[in-house]
Design a protein around this motif. Structure first.
Motif, PDB file in Angstrom:
ATOM      1  N   HIS A   1     -92.106   2.461  75.367  1.00 28.13           N
ATOM      2  CA  HIS A   1     -91.524   1.515  74.406  1.00 28.13           C
ATOM      3  C   HIS A   1     -92.559   0.526  73.876  1.00 28.13           C
ATOM      4  CE1 HIS A   1     -87.690   3.198  75.302  1.00 28.13           C
ATOM      5  NE2 HIS A   1     -87.651   2.728  76.534  1.00 28.13           N
ATOM      6  N   GLY A   2     -93.390   0.005  74.769  1.00 28.25           N
ATOM      7  CA  GLY A   2     -94.421  -0.936  74.349  1.00 28.25           C
ATOM      8  C   GLY A   2     -95.354  -0.294  73.344  1.00 28.25           C
TER       9      GLY A   2
ATOM     10  N   LEU B   1     -96.027  -1.326  69.521  1.00 30.55           N
ATOM     11  CA  LEU B   1     -97.374  -1.652  69.055  1.00 30.55           C
ATOM     12  C   LEU B   1     -97.725  -0.812  67.830  1.00 30.55           C
ATOM     13  CD1 LEU B   1    -100.037  -3.202  69.463  1.00 30.55           C
ATOM     14  CD2 LEU B   1    -100.802  -1.333  70.925  1.00 30.55           C
ATOM     15  N   LYS B   2     -97.430   0.490  67.900  1.00 38.12           N
ATOM     16  CA  LYS B   2     -97.731   1.374  66.759  1.00 38.12           C
ATOM     17  C   LYS B   2     -96.975   0.913  65.515  1.00 38.12           C
ATOM     18  CE  LYS B   2     -98.528   6.029  68.529  1.00 38.12           C
ATOM     19  NZ  LYS B   2     -97.837   7.075  69.299  1.00 38.12           N
ATOM     20  N   ALA B   3     -95.711   0.546  65.687  1.00 36.51           N
ATOM     21  CA  ALA B   3     -94.903   0.106  64.543  1.00 36.51           C
ATOM     22  C   ALA B   3     -95.485  -1.167  63.940  1.00 36.51           C
ATOM     23  CB  ALA B   3     -93.458  -0.117  64.982  1.00 36.51           C
ATOM     24  N   ALA B   4     -95.945  -2.070  64.808  1.00 37.75           N
ATOM     25  CA  ALA B   4     -96.523  -3.327  64.322  1.00 37.75           C
ATOM     26  C   ALA B   4     -97.828  -3.055  63.578  1.00 37.75           C
ATOM     27  CB  ALA B   4     -96.766  -4.277  65.494  1.00 37.75           C
ATOM     28  N   ILE B   5     -98.646  -2.160  64.128  1.00 32.79           N
ATOM     29  CA  ILE B   5     -99.915  -1.810  63.465  1.00 32.79           C
ATOM     30  C   ILE B   5     -99.621  -1.216  62.090  1.00 32.79           C
ATOM     31  CG2 ILE B   5    -101.915  -0.256  63.549  1.00 32.79           C
ATOM     32  CD1 ILE B   5    -101.892  -0.607  66.630  1.00 32.79           C
TER      33      ILE B   5
ATOM     34  N   MET C   1    -103.777  -4.364  78.556  1.00 36.20           N
ATOM     35  CA  MET C   1    -105.176  -4.159  78.153  1.00 36.20           C
ATOM     36  C   MET C   1    -105.423  -2.685  77.823  1.00 36.20           C
ATOM     37  SD  MET C   1    -107.133  -6.980  78.353  1.00 36.20           S
ATOM     38  CE  MET C   1    -108.683  -6.111  78.299  1.00 36.20           C
ATOM     39  N   THR C   2    -104.943  -1.809  78.707  1.00 40.41           N
ATOM     40  CA  THR C   2    -105.142  -0.368  78.525  1.00 40.41           C
ATOM     41  C   THR C   2    -104.486   0.106  77.235  1.00 40.41           C
ATOM     42  OG1 THR C   2    -105.036  -0.193  80.922  1.00 40.41           O
ATOM     43  CG2 THR C   2    -104.907   1.859  79.693  1.00 40.41           C
ATOM     44  N   LEU C   3    -103.274  -0.378  76.990  1.00 46.59           N
ATOM     45  CA  LEU C   3    -102.531   0.010  75.792  1.00 46.59           C
ATOM     46  C   LEU C   3    -103.286  -0.415  74.531  1.00 46.59           C
ATOM     47  CD1 LEU C   3     -99.950   1.105  74.443  1.00 46.59           C
ATOM     48  CD2 LEU C   3     -98.969  -1.174  74.690  1.00 46.59           C
ATOM     49  N   TYR C   4    -103.739  -1.664  74.499  1.00 45.04           N
ATOM     50  CA  TYR C   4    -104.426  -2.153  73.305  1.00 45.04           C
ATOM     51  C   TYR C   4    -105.717  -1.388  73.059  1.00 45.04           C
ATOM     52  CZ  TYR C   4    -101.097  -6.014  73.651  1.00 45.04           C
ATOM     53  OH  TYR C   4     -99.956  -6.755  73.720  1.00 45.04           O
TER      54      TYR C   4
END
Length: 157
Positions: free
Chosen positions: A91-92, A96-100, A123-126
């Motif tokens: 979900h995170g 994040l993809k949607a926000a980008i 951190m890993t996700l970003y």
């Protein structure tokens, strides 16, 4: 992968109050008091350059991301949170993809965000999505909690 879907919160939507109430609950649970936007959420969202995307699973708000685009050049992700029992389900990342994507459509050149270096999952996700560490800001969250400023630059085409 959960069967959540992402909704952009519209100012005039009929479920505005419900969604905001749900988000405030998540906010209070996850963030220490001084970092929580729970009190100022409505004001934050009423600024015309800020936006909120949230993810719903079976009608329940399980996560959200807040962005603000104060200028045409730079956007920032001000919050990204997922309820604890819904973590590690993508979900995170979906948020994040949607926000980008939303920022990319606005033709911004850079997205920045702040993250606690101890939040390894974040951190890993970003990093996975191309964010790079810009600098360490000492005492960003509180006197004993630092933050990395991270950014993602879009290629100008």
């Amino acid at each position: 992968m959960g069967s959540g879907f992402i909704v952009e919160l519209q100012r005039n939507s009929t479920d505005w109050a419900n969604v905001v109430a749900e988000i405030v609950k998540i906010e209070k649970k996850i963030f220490p008091k001084h970092e929580s936007l729970a009190r100022s959420f409505d004001e934050e969202l009423k600024q015309k350059n800020s936006g909120l995307l949230y993810i719903e699973v079976n009608g329940e708000v399980v996560g959200y991301v807040m962005c603000s685009c104060p200028s045409s050049l730079c956007a920032s992700i001000t919050k990204l949170a997922v309820k604890e029992n819904y973590r590690k389900q993508g979900h995170g990342e979906a948020l994040l993809k949607a926000a980008i994507e939303k920022c990319r459509k606005r033709k911004v050149q850079r997205i920045s965000l702040h993250v606690d270096p101890l939040r390894t999952a974040a951190m890993t996700l970003y990093k996975k999505h191309g964010f790079q560490v810009d600098s360490l800001i000492e005492g960003y969250y509180s006197s004993d909690r630092n933050a990395y400023r991270m950014y993602l630059d879009f290629e100008s085409d």
